[in-house]
Design a protein around this motif. Structure first.
Motif, PDB file in Angstrom:
ATOM      1  N   ASP A  41       0.815  -1.207   0.000  1.00  0.00           N
ATOM      2  CA  ASP A  41       0.000   0.000   0.000  1.00  0.00           C
ATOM      3  C   ASP A  41       0.859   1.272   0.000  1.00  0.00           C
ATOM      4  N   VAL A 162      -2.427  -9.129   3.634  1.00  0.00           N
ATOM      5  CA  VAL A 162      -2.612  -9.407   5.061  1.00  0.00           C
ATOM      6  C   VAL A 162      -3.597 -10.556   5.270  1.00  0.00           C
ATOM      7  N   ASP A 181     -14.531  -9.846   1.037  1.00  0.00           N
ATOM      8  CA  ASP A 181     -13.876  -9.171  -0.091  1.00  0.00           C
ATOM      9  C   ASP A 181     -14.878  -9.122  -1.231  1.00  0.00           C
ATOM     10  N   LYS A 182     -14.410  -8.735  -2.432  1.00  0.00           N
ATOM     11  CA  LYS A 182     -15.391  -8.625  -3.516  1.00  0.00           C
ATOM     12  C   LYS A 182     -15.671 -10.003  -4.120  1.00  0.00           C
ATOM     13  N   LYS A 185     -13.287 -12.589  -5.818  1.00  0.00           N
ATOM     14  CA  LYS A 185     -12.202 -13.238  -5.063  1.00  0.00           C
ATOM     15  C   LYS A 185     -12.708 -14.336  -4.132  1.00  0.00           C
ATOM     16  N   TYR A 200     -18.499  -7.905   0.004  1.00  0.00           N
ATOM     17  CA  TYR A 200     -18.800  -6.668   0.720  1.00  0.00           C
ATOM     18  C   TYR A 200     -19.768  -5.758  -0.038  1.00  0.00           C
ATOM     19  N   ALA A 218      -8.413  -4.745   7.210  1.00  0.00           N
ATOM     20  CA  ALA A 218      -7.368  -4.135   6.380  1.00  0.00           C
ATOM     21  C   ALA A 218      -7.925  -2.998   5.533  1.00  0.00           C
ATOM     22  N   ARG A 219      -9.218  -2.737   5.614  1.00  0.00           N
ATOM     23  CA  ARG A 219      -9.857  -1.726   4.769  1.00  0.00           C
ATOM     24  C   ARG A 219     -10.946  -0.988   5.531  1.00  0.00           C
ATOM     25  N   VAL A 240      -6.201  -2.444  10.750  1.00  0.00           N
ATOM     26  CA  VAL A 240      -4.827  -2.463  10.253  1.00  0.00           C
ATOM     27  C   VAL A 240      -4.595  -1.248   9.361  1.00  0.00           C
ATOM     28  N   LEU A 268      -3.858  -0.744  14.838  1.00  0.00           N
ATOM     29  CA  LEU A 268      -2.502  -1.281  14.927  1.00  0.00           C
ATOM     30  C   LEU A 268      -1.489  -0.242  14.452  1.00  0.00           C
ATOM     31  N   LEU A 270       2.067  -0.594  13.349  1.00  0.00           N
ATOM     32  CA  LEU A 270       3.021  -1.671  13.059  1.00  0.00           C
ATOM     33  C   LEU A 270       4.410  -1.353  13.602  1.00  0.00           C
ATOM     34  N   HIS A 313      -5.301  -8.508  -7.448  1.00  0.00           N
ATOM     35  CA  HIS A 313      -4.487  -9.598  -6.905  1.00  0.00           C
ATOM     36  C   HIS A 313      -5.193 -10.335  -5.771  1.00  0.00           C
TER      37      HIS A 313
HETATM   38  N1  LIG Z   1      -1.172  -0.178  10.848  1.00  0.00           N
HETATM   39  C1  LIG Z   1      -0.013   0.127  10.300  1.00  0.00           C
HETATM   40  O1  LIG Z   1       0.957   0.520  10.979  1.00  0.00           O
HETATM   41  C2  LIG Z   1       0.129  -0.046   8.827  1.00  0.00           C
HETATM   42  C3  LIG Z   1       1.370   0.058   8.184  1.00  0.00           C
HETATM   43  C4  LIG Z   1       1.410  -0.127   6.817  1.00  0.00           C
HETATM   44  C5  LIG Z   1       0.263  -0.415   6.091  1.00  0.00           C
HETATM   45  N2  LIG Z   1      -0.927  -0.501   6.745  1.00  0.00           N
HETATM   46  C6  LIG Z   1      -2.208  -0.818   6.064  1.00  0.00           C
HETATM   47  O2  LIG Z   1      -2.348  -2.213   6.059  1.00  0.00           O
HETATM   48  C7  LIG Z   1      -3.247  -2.578   5.030  1.00  0.00           C
HETATM   49  C8  LIG Z   1      -2.566  -3.644   4.204  1.00  0.00           C
HETATM   50  O3  LIG Z   1      -3.489  -4.476   3.658  1.00  0.00           O
HETATM   51  P1  LIG Z   1      -3.164  -5.455   2.459  1.00  0.00           P
HETATM   52  O4  LIG Z   1      -1.703  -5.416   2.151  1.00  0.00           O
HETATM   53  O5  LIG Z   1      -3.787  -6.750   2.743  1.00  0.00           O
HETATM   54  O6  LIG Z   1      -3.937  -4.691   1.269  1.00  0.00           O
HETATM   55  P2  LIG Z   1      -4.360  -5.238  -0.131  1.00  0.00           P
HETATM   56  O7  LIG Z   1      -3.447  -6.294  -0.614  1.00  0.00           O
HETATM   57  O8  LIG Z   1      -4.604  -4.002  -0.961  1.00  0.00           O
HETATM   58  O9  LIG Z   1      -5.774  -5.959   0.151  1.00  0.00           O
HETATM   59  C9  LIG Z   1      -6.917  -5.289   0.511  1.00  0.00           C
HETATM   60  C10 LIG Z   1      -8.113  -6.091   0.047  1.00  0.00           C
HETATM   61  O10 LIG Z   1      -9.285  -5.424   0.502  1.00  0.00           O
HETATM   62  C11 LIG Z   1     -10.258  -5.431  -0.552  1.00  0.00           C
HETATM   63  N3  LIG Z   1     -11.188  -4.351  -0.311  1.00  0.00           N
HETATM   64  C12 LIG Z   1     -11.225  -3.113  -0.843  1.00  0.00           C
HETATM   65  N4  LIG Z   1     -12.248  -2.408  -0.335  1.00  0.00           N
HETATM   66  C13 LIG Z   1     -12.869  -3.217   0.538  1.00  0.00           C
HETATM   67  C14 LIG Z   1     -14.006  -3.064   1.385  1.00  0.00           C
HETATM   68  N5  LIG Z   1     -14.694  -1.922   1.435  1.00  0.00           N
HETATM   69  N6  LIG Z   1     -14.363  -4.091   2.163  1.00  0.00           N
HETATM   70  C15 LIG Z   1     -13.666  -5.252   2.146  1.00  0.00           C
HETATM   71  N7  LIG Z   1     -12.586  -5.466   1.366  1.00  0.00           N
HETATM   72  C16 LIG Z   1     -12.195  -4.454   0.570  1.00  0.00           C
HETATM   73  C17 LIG Z   1      -9.410  -5.300  -1.805  1.00  0.00           C
HETATM   74  O11 LIG Z   1     -10.082  -5.807  -2.946  1.00  0.00           O
HETATM   75  P3  LIG Z   1     -11.002  -4.914  -3.917  1.00  0.00           P
HETATM   76  O12 LIG Z   1     -10.531  -3.482  -3.867  1.00  0.00           O
HETATM   77  O13 LIG Z   1     -10.836  -5.524  -5.259  1.00  0.00           O
HETATM   78  O14 LIG Z   1     -12.359  -5.091  -3.406  1.00  0.00           O
HETATM   79  C18 LIG Z   1      -8.230  -6.210  -1.477  1.00  0.00           C
HETATM   80  O15 LIG Z   1      -8.474  -7.547  -1.816  1.00  0.00           O
HETATM   81  C19 LIG Z   1      -3.526  -1.320   4.231  1.00  0.00           C
HETATM   82  O16 LIG Z   1      -4.745  -0.777   4.633  1.00  0.00           O
HETATM   83  C20 LIG Z   1      -2.378  -0.396   4.637  1.00  0.00           C
HETATM   84  O17 LIG Z   1      -2.704   0.950   4.496  1.00  0.00           O
HETATM   85  C21 LIG Z   1      -0.999  -0.333   8.085  1.00  0.00           C
END
Ligand SMILES: NC(=O)c1ccc[n+]([C@@H]2O[C@H](COP(=O)([O-])OP(=O)(O)OC[C@H]3O[C@@H](n4cnc5c(N)ncnc54)[C@H](OP(=O)(O)O)[C@@H]3O)[C@@H](O)[C@H]2O)c1
Length: 322
Positions: A41, A162, A181-182, A185, A200, A218-219, A240, A268, A270, A313
């Motif tokens: 991200d 995640v 998720d969508k 997937k 969702y 995560a979202r 997250v 969280l 991180l 992905h």
């Molecule tokens: N807490 C911290 O310190 C920290 C540090 C770094 C990063 N982060 C965060 O950690 C997260 C990392 O997640 P990741 O790597 O797993 O992200 P990712 O690979 O982008 O996966 C996110 C998934 O959520 C889906 N999604 C999108 N909108 C949604 C909704 N409204 N409801 C449900 N699912 C939905 C996406 O698919 P579609 O869009 O196709 O639906 C995708 O499959 C990010 O949010 C990032 O900003 C946090």
């Protein structure tokens, strides 16, 4: 050496493969010959320069971080003054998000504290997927979420980096796991081992009446009150990441709602690389297997980052560098 360079904020098309000077390790740094990296991200956000808030960190008008890539797997190639933990030839991996970045390149110089030795049985492609997403999942579920044996767990944004790892960690605790998720997937999520899946766009998981002991999100897109509704008594919701306004709302209201309801709302923060050894142990015991999208060539970084942005992905998008 070749590197994927970003000169301005815009779109993945602004990522260009260029010849740049081989970096020299500063004090406390090592130079890593990069074998693999993964898209996260942060990379997507820096490419676009959005949310605009991030420009305070990454440069107001143009990116200070010109070479992206914050998960690295490779071999130590040179050791700077004062760096004592590694010797040339060691296979290492790590999360570089605390400052260095630079893994979308053939070589990168990184503080030695951002690296750990890779388990012997791990490939570079697997190693590139674990430091960031693996620890978001681990710290979110275990350290902040306090996951317990046999709980009902919901993972929102389950198809991403995640989600795929969090599922396996939760399954290790014998939990019943729902993934959101969508629609496109959900078949893949079921094949990965989710007990229940929700689209969702069709179903609001906070409105089904199903109580969860632990939600890892995560979202984050909903209000804290809606999340409380989806929790069982003494349930925990851990964000997250997600929508910045929603995260600020959760930060402002989380403490008081936790006090009043006995349920817990947390965000969280991180701690990069803290506990990566545990992730390595889970991998070596066979309990954690990265789900890889790709690998893509370094020259295809632009396409890989665009794919991340479009969320096409499942699991982690991996770049193969060497
Ligand atoms: N807490 C911290 O310190 C920290 C540090 C770094 C990063 N982060 C965060 O950690 C997260 C990392 O997640 P990741 O790597 O797993 O992200 P990712 O690979 O982008 O996966 C996110 C998934 O959520 C889906 N999604 C999108 N909108 C949604 C909704 N409204 N409801 C449900 N699912 C939905 C996406 O698919 P579609 O869009 O196709 O639906 C995708 O499959 C990010 O949010 C990032 O900003 C946090």
């Amino acid at each position: 050496m070749k590197a994927v360079v970003l000169e301005r904020y815009g779109s993945p098309e602004d990522l260009r493969v260029q010849e740049v000077a081989l970096p020299e390790p500063k004090r406390g740094e090592v130079r890593v010959k990069v074998h693999a990296s993964a898209v996260n991200d942060w990379d997507w956000s820096i490419v676009r320069g959005r949310p605009y808030l991030y420009r305070l960190m990454f440069g107001l008008t143009k990116p200070r971080t010109r070479v992206l890539g914050m998960e690295v797997a490779g071999t130590v190639e040179a050791v700077g003054d004062g760096a004592t933990r590694f010797t040339p030839g060691q296979r290492v991996y790590g999360d570089l998000s605390s400052g260095a970045f630079g893994a979308f390149a053939e070589y990168g110089c990184v503080p030695e504290g951002s690296l750990r030795v890779m388990p012997a049985s791990m490939t570079f492609e697997q190693a590139a997927t674990l430091p960031h997403a693996g620890l978001l999942a681990w710290q979110g579920l275990v350290e902040v979420g306090g996951i317990q044996q046999g709980e009902r767990v919901l993972l929102n944004g389950a198809g991403g980096g995640v989600g795929a790892l969090a599922l396996q960690i939760a399954k290790g605790y014998g939990c019943e796991v729902t993934g959101v998720d969508k629609a496109s997937k959900l078949e893949a999520l079921t094949a990965m081992g989710f007990d229940h899946v929700l689209d969702y766009l069709q179903t609001d998981f906070t409105a089904t009446g199903e109580p969860y002991d632990l939600i890892l999100d995560a979202r984050t897109t909903r209000s804290p009150l809606r999340h409380l509704r989806a929790l069982a008594p003494r349930g925990r919701y851990v964000s997250v990441g997600g929508d910045v306004a929603r995260l600020l709302q959760a930060a402002a209201m989380g403490w008081i709602l936790t006090k009043v309801t006995g349920k817990r709302l947390a965000i969280l923060a991180l701690e990069p690389n803290e506990g990566l050894e545990r992730i390595g142990e889970l991998f070596e015991s066979g309990s954690l297997r990265p789900v890889i999208d790709g690998p893509y060539d370094l020259a295809d970084a632009s396409r890989a980052v665009a794919r991340f942005g479009a969320a096409d992905h499942v699991g982690k998008i991996v770049l193969e560098v060497a």
